[in-house]
Design a protein around this motif. Structure first.
Motif, PDB file in Angstrom:
ATOM      1  N   GLN A  14       0.864  -1.101   0.082  1.00  0.00           N
ATOM      2  CA  GLN A  14       0.228   0.036   0.086  1.00  0.00           C
ATOM      3  C   GLN A  14       0.921   1.246   0.031  1.00  0.00           C
ATOM      4  N   SER A  15       1.958   1.130   0.623  1.00  0.00           N
ATOM      5  CA  SER A  15       2.809   2.397   0.702  1.00  0.00           C
ATOM      6  C   SER A  15       3.703   2.823  -0.411  1.00  0.00           C
ATOM      7  N   VAL A  16       3.617   1.672  -1.307  1.00  0.00           N
ATOM      8  CA  VAL A  16       4.482   1.688  -2.911  1.00  0.00           C
ATOM      9  C   VAL A  16       3.658   2.796  -3.837  1.00  0.00           C
ATOM     10  N   TYR A  17       2.423   2.708  -3.585  1.00  0.00           N
ATOM     11  CA  TYR A  17       1.573   3.675  -4.480  1.00  0.00           C
ATOM     12  C   TYR A  17       1.782   5.241  -4.256  1.00  0.00           C
ATOM     13  N   ASP A  18       2.002   5.579  -2.852  1.00  0.00           N
ATOM     14  CA  ASP A  18       2.322   6.962  -2.619  1.00  0.00           C
ATOM     15  C   ASP A  18       4.014   7.175  -3.041  1.00  0.00           C
ATOM     16  N   LEU A  69      -7.943   1.064  -6.750  1.00  0.00           N
ATOM     17  CA  LEU A  69      -7.596  -0.223  -7.814  1.00  0.00           C
ATOM     18  C   LEU A  69      -6.433  -0.724  -7.319  1.00  0.00           C
ATOM     19  N   TRP A  70      -5.399   0.303  -6.949  1.00  0.00           N
ATOM     20  CA  TRP A  70      -4.284  -0.271  -6.492  1.00  0.00           C
ATOM     21  C   TRP A  70      -4.373  -1.398  -5.198  1.00  0.00           C
ATOM     22  N   ASN A  71      -5.169  -0.731  -4.388  1.00  0.00           N
ATOM     23  CA  ASN A  71      -5.163  -1.573  -3.067  1.00  0.00           C
ATOM     24  C   ASN A  71      -6.073  -2.873  -3.369  1.00  0.00           C
TER      25      ASN A  71
END
Length: 135
Positions: A14-18, A69-71
């Protein structure tokens, strides 16, 4: 329930998205998402359909990726596994299109199921042709 390793991976995922978004990007560029998904979800067969997913995204979806969508993709990938981390048989056939997933995942599953049905029809036609030729 999530195992300790799954909790740690989920938090990292989840942190990779940011971390991949730059400047004032509201959503993640698809090219970055595709590379990250391949790196994150291919090892240990975390998502058995990663190759089909990235191909579908590049050819059909073709737009930036929302945080939802990512999560939700990771949640979807986890539903494809049984308690022993093996890919479930018929996992796509059991997919609930009225569930919580974003439309992109619904569309992906529909495309996969249609491709599978077409392949099944070709196999059945080939088998019938072989039976005729053997008689």
């Amino acid at each position: 329930s999530l195992k300790d390793g799954d909790v740690a991976f989920t938090e990292m995922y989840q942190s990779v998205y940011d971390n991949l978004r730059t400047g004032d990007e509201v959503q993640l560029q698809l090219s970055k998402a595709l590379k990250a998904w391949t790196c994150l979800l291919t090892p240990d067969n975390r998502f058995s359909l990663i190759q089909q997913w990235t191909t579908w995204c590049a050819t059909d979806f073709r737009r930036p990726v929302s945080r939802d969508l990512w999560n939700q993709l990771w949640e979807f990938a986890r539903t494809m596994k049984d308690e022993n981390n093996n890919t479930k048989t018929n996992a796509l056939a059991q997919y609930d299109q009225n569930g919580k997933y974003p439309t992109a995942i619904d569309d992906f599953v529909f495309t996969c199921l249609e491709t599978q049905r077409a392949a099944d029809r070709r196999t059945e036609a080939d088998n019938n042709a072989n039976k005729k030729n053997n008689n």
